[in-house]
Design an enzyme around this catalytic site. Structure first.
Site, PDB file in Angstrom:
ATOM      1  N   ASN A 165      33.782 -72.050 -12.199  1.00 58.41           N
ATOM      2  CA  ASN A 165      32.622 -70.882 -12.225  1.00 58.41           C
ATOM      3  C   ASN A 165      32.159 -71.735 -13.670  1.00 58.41           C
ATOM      4  O   ASN A 165      32.421 -71.174 -14.268  1.00 58.41           O
ATOM      5  CB  ASN A 165      33.349 -70.097 -12.987  1.00 58.41           C
ATOM      6  CG  ASN A 165      32.537 -68.499 -13.501  1.00 58.41           C
ATOM      7  OD1 ASN A 165      31.477 -68.752 -13.573  1.00 58.41           O
ATOM      8  ND2 ASN A 165      33.202 -67.515 -14.056  1.00 58.41           N
ATOM      9  N   TRP A 166      30.734 -72.290 -12.997  1.00 61.24           N
ATOM     10  CA  TRP A 166      29.886 -72.789 -14.849  1.00 61.24           C
ATOM     11  C   TRP A 166      29.193 -71.496 -15.588  1.00 61.24           C
ATOM     12  O   TRP A 166      28.560 -72.053 -16.266  1.00 61.24           O
ATOM     13  CB  TRP A 166      28.272 -73.662 -14.164  1.00 61.24           C
ATOM     14  CG  TRP A 166      29.292 -74.571 -12.890  1.00 61.24           C
ATOM     15  CD1 TRP A 166      30.400 -75.431 -12.823  1.00 61.24           C
ATOM     16  CD2 TRP A 166      28.342 -75.373 -11.913  1.00 61.24           C
ATOM     17  NE1 TRP A 166      30.393 -76.184 -12.033  1.00 61.24           N
ATOM     18  CE2 TRP A 166      29.361 -76.208 -11.293  1.00 61.24           C
ATOM     19  CE3 TRP A 166      27.055 -75.944 -12.093  1.00 61.24           C
ATOM     20  CZ2 TRP A 166      28.890 -76.943 -11.044  1.00 61.24           C
ATOM     21  CZ3 TRP A 166      26.499 -77.086 -11.109  1.00 61.24           C
ATOM     22  CH2 TRP A 166      27.152 -78.169 -11.201  1.00 61.24           C
ATOM     23  N   HIS A 200      33.551 -60.095 -12.590  1.00 61.80           N
ATOM     24  CA  HIS A 200      34.394 -61.364 -13.572  1.00 61.80           C
ATOM     25  C   HIS A 200      34.591 -59.973 -14.731  1.00 61.80           C
ATOM     26  O   HIS A 200      33.297 -59.232 -15.282  1.00 61.80           O
ATOM     27  CB  HIS A 200      33.473 -62.119 -13.668  1.00 61.80           C
ATOM     28  CG  HIS A 200      33.575 -63.378 -14.872  1.00 61.80           C
ATOM     29  ND1 HIS A 200      33.653 -63.158 -15.815  1.00 61.80           N
ATOM     30  CD2 HIS A 200      34.726 -64.268 -14.654  1.00 61.80           C
ATOM     31  CE1 HIS A 200      33.997 -64.146 -16.674  1.00 61.80           C
ATOM     32  NE2 HIS A 200      35.263 -65.033 -15.597  1.00 61.80           N
ATOM     33  N   GLY A 207      37.869 -68.393 -22.604  1.00 60.73           N
ATOM     34  CA  GLY A 207      37.777 -69.794 -23.218  1.00 60.73           C
ATOM     35  C   GLY A 207      37.481 -69.195 -24.563  1.00 60.73           C
ATOM     36  O   GLY A 207      37.310 -69.409 -25.368  1.00 60.73           O
ATOM     37  N   GLY A 217      36.420 -72.308 -15.415  1.00 59.56           N
ATOM     38  CA  GLY A 217      35.471 -72.476 -16.556  1.00 59.56           C
ATOM     39  C   GLY A 217      34.626 -73.352 -16.924  1.00 59.56           C
ATOM     40  O   GLY A 217      34.515 -74.470 -16.222  1.00 59.56           O
ATOM     41  N   GLY A 218      35.428 -73.324 -18.407  1.00 55.95           N
ATOM     42  CA  GLY A 218      34.547 -74.731 -19.349  1.00 55.95           C
ATOM     43  C   GLY A 218      35.215 -75.812 -18.666  1.00 55.95           C
ATOM     44  O   GLY A 218      34.158 -76.363 -18.501  1.00 55.95           O
TER      45      GLY A 218
HETATM   46  P1  PGA Z   1      37.656 -71.009 -18.752  1.00 53.28           P
HETATM   47  O1  PGA Z   1      36.817 -69.265 -18.298  1.00 53.28           O
HETATM   48  O2  PGA Z   1      38.817 -71.732 -17.517  1.00 53.28           O
HETATM   49  O3  PGA Z   1      36.490 -71.089 -19.831  1.00 53.28           O
HETATM   50  O4  PGA Z   1      39.291 -69.881 -19.568  1.00 53.28           O
HETATM   51  C1  PGA Z   1      37.771 -68.886 -16.857  1.00 53.28           C
HETATM   52  C2  PGA Z   1      36.892 -67.950 -16.689  1.00 53.28           C
HETATM   53  O5  PGA Z   1      36.711 -67.408 -16.870  1.00 53.28           O
HETATM   54  O6  PGA Z   1      36.812 -67.582 -14.695  1.00 53.28           O
END
Ligand code: PGA
Length: 250
Positions: free
Chosen positions: A9-10, A95, A173, A234-235
């Site tokens: 998920n960018w 999300h 995050g 995410g990250g």
């Molecule tokens: P993260 O995000 O890996 O940066 O914690 C995950 C997400 O929000 O899908």
């Protein structure tokens, strides 16, 4: 066997040039696992991302969101048929950032789910408790109600098109991951909740992804749990090597 899926998920990252660079780096990585790979760039980069990946076929480009209406006066929104018209077949819905910043509710998400299914799209449906819920020991109730309210009006057959993504808000995050045991316990609870309504066959066939600070150094342990079928990343999905290290953690 359930599908293993790793989806990146960018979020609101990467302009056109950065999207093209990251995709060319992703294409240099080699996949040694059986996981399906997905990336979710921003709306403006879906079409170039789709074009850049379609020939090789290893990476599916998916959308981060969509509106539930067919057409109409919804300034700034994008609907399922627009996504389908550029080859997008899967959409992330619910999300926690959309729930928190754009007032998405169980009701509006139920409509989005219906619209996606009516358009033959696959859904990655996200949900998860906040820190205060977990501290109060209320995480299962929250997760159960998020799933019931948005999905339990569906027929069992709809679950062929649904992937679930458990994402505890406190782990997104933040660098704080749910422990593999916490993830497994919740995923088993989610499967039990599905089984109670739809039976074991449906419950055992739905892929349940974990999301929240999954990194190359913790993916293997999390993915090693029996009810964890992949990750929403995410990250770590913004770096080709890290993302493929996670893809290959299966
Ligand atoms: P993260 O995000 O890996 O940066 O914690 C995950 C997400 O929000 O899908």
């Amino acid at each position: 066997m359930r599908k293993h899926i790793v989806a990146g998920n960018w979020k609101m990252n990467n302009d056109l040039a950065q999207t093209q660079t990251l995709i060319s780096e992703l294409k240099k990585q080699s996949k040694t696992s059986n996981a399906e790979v997905m990336i979710a760039p921003s709306y403006t980069n879906l079409w170039p991302a789709f074009q850049a990946t379609r020939e090789e076929g290893e990476i599916e480009v998916v959308a981060q969101n969509m509106h539930f209406a067919e057409n109409g006066a919804y300034t700034g929104e994008v609907n399922a048929s627009m996504l389908k018209s550029i080859g997008i077949k899967t959409v992330i819905l619910g999300h926690s950032e959309r729930r928190a910043y754009y007032n998405e509710t169980d009701d509006s998400l139920a409509k989005k789910v219906d619209a996606a299914l009516a358009n033959d799209m696959r859904i990655i449906f996200c949900f998860g408790e906040e820190l205060q819920d977990r501290k109060a020991g209320n995480e299962e109730n929250i997760v159960e109600s998020q799933i019931k309210n948005a999905l339990f009006h569906l027929d069992a057959s709809a679950f062929k098109h649904i992937i679930l993504a458990y994402e505890p808000v406190w782990a997104i995050g933040t660098g704080e991951t749910a422990s593999p045991e916490q993830a497994q316990n919740m995923h088993a609870f989610i499967r039990k909740t599905l089984a109670t309504k739809y039976g074991d066959d449906v419950a055992n066939s739905v892929s349940i992804l974990y999301g929240g600070s999954v990194k190359p150094n913790n993916a293997k342990e999390i993915f090693g749990k029996p009810d964890v079928d992949g990750g929403l990343i995410g990250g770590a999905s913004l770096k080709a090597e890290d993302f493929y290290a996670i893809v290959n953690a299966f």
